[in-house]
Every structure is written in C-alpha cells, then in structure tokens.
Scaffold this motif. Structure first.
Motif, short mmCIF file in Angstrom:
data_model
loop_
_atom_site.label_atom_id
_atom_site.label_comp_id
_atom_site.label_asym_id
_atom_site.label_seq_id
_atom_site.Cartn_x
_atom_site.Cartn_y
_atom_site.Cartn_z
N GLU A 84 0.81 -1.22 0.00
CA GLU A 84 0.00 0.00 0.00
C GLU A 84 0.85 1.27 0.00
OE1 GLU A 84 1.12 -0.97 4.11
OE2 GLU A 84 0.24 -2.17 2.53
N GLU A 85 2.15 1.14 0.11
CA GLU A 85 3.05 2.30 0.14
C GLU A 85 3.87 2.38 -1.14
OE1 GLU A 85 3.25 4.66 2.35
OE2 GLU A 85 2.05 3.77 3.94
N ASN A 106 0.53 10.58 3.79
CA ASN A 106 0.13 10.27 5.15
C ASN A 106 -1.37 10.01 5.13
OD1 ASN A 106 -0.72 10.27 7.83
ND2 ASN A 106 0.82 11.79 8.44
N LYS A 107 -1.75 8.74 5.24
CA LYS A 107 -3.16 8.38 5.12
C LYS A 107 -3.99 8.84 6.31
CE LYS A 107 -2.06 4.66 2.08
NZ LYS A 107 -1.82 3.27 1.88
N ASP A 110 -4.59 12.31 5.11
CA ASP A 110 -4.87 12.34 3.68
C ASP A 110 -4.15 13.51 2.98
OD1 ASP A 110 -5.96 11.23 1.40
OD2 ASP A 110 -7.71 12.55 1.45
#
Length: 152
Positions: A84-85, A106-107, A110
């Motif tokens: 996911e990165e 940075n989730k 967001d």
C-alpha cells in the motif's frame, strides 16, 4: 543554387521531425531515460541489501517539475511486504547517485508529507526532502500499473 535548396529542404524536414520529439520529451519524458532510471534504482536497492523477491514493482515516470540538482525522471517502488506504500527514488544530476525521497502520503491526514517517519518499513533516515517528487505518482486506482521486476 541546387545545394541551397537541398540544404533548406533537409533543414525543414529535420525541424518537422525533431520538434514533435522534443515536445514529447519535454512533456512525457524519454522512455529510454525511464528504463535507465528503473535499472539504476533496482541496482541501488540490490546494493543496499534488497533482492528481486522483495520488490513488487519499480516504475519510472517523468516529472515536468524541476527540483534543484535532481533529474526529472523519478522511480516509484512498491515492496511486496508493504504493497500500500509507494517509495519515491530520485537521481542526483551531478553524480548520478540514487537516493530515496522523503515524500509520502500520510493516510491519517490524507495529505503528502516530506519528512522521515518510522511508520514506513522501508524508509531510510537519510531520505532527501524534495518538493515535487510526490506530485507525479504514476497510479491508477491507488496502485502503480505495469512493469514486472522479475527481469533484474
């Protein structure tokens, strides 16, 4: 007189052929430079201890934005254990050295950040703060498309 006409014709045809290539290169980058960047990034990762089994994807993309001292082609790496990165790798213009950029999404908030964080498994402490690396992630549906790393 015939030599002048021939010279003008050759120059005219040369301009007609060269201009589209130069425009394309400026807007989208050179696919050969992208391939070189992908290979240089893989070599860098292998030299710091990774192997091809740990890499999910390595894809290079041209950025129209210019960071001082950094080539415009960036490599985007996804590791198998952290799919996911997306990690951004840049190349220095002076010495050709490949380095990791600090840019990441940075989730939690967001938004993109440009600093080191221990939350990312493969982020190195001496990552490079770059202004524009984060703007051109070649994503489709949140995942980098194409390019298989098996042929290393």
């Amino acid at each position: 007189m015939n030599k002048i006409i021939l010279l003008c014709l050759v120059l005219f045809i040369g301009v007609i052929i060269a201009v589209p290539f130069l425009v394309y290169d400026g807007l989208y980058g050179n696919p050969i430079r992208s391939l070189f960047m992908e290979n240089a990034t893989k070599d860098h990762l292998y030299n710091v201890g990774y192997n091809s089994d740990e890499l999910l994807e390595v894809k290079a993309s041209h950025s129209m934005k210019k960071d001082a001292g950094i080539k415009r082609t960036r490599a985007f790496v996804i590791f198998k254990d952290e799919p996911e990165e997306t990690y951004v790798y840049i190349q220095q213009e002076k010495n050709g050295e490949i380095q990791q950029s600090c840019s990441h999404l940075n989730k939690d908030i967001d938004a993109y950040e440009n600093e080191y964080t221990e939350k990312r498994k493969h982020m190195v402490k001496d990552c490079i703060n770059t202004l524009f690396s984060r703007l051109h992630l070649p994503q489709k549906g949140g995942v980098i498309t194409s390019l298989n790393v098996d042929a290393a």
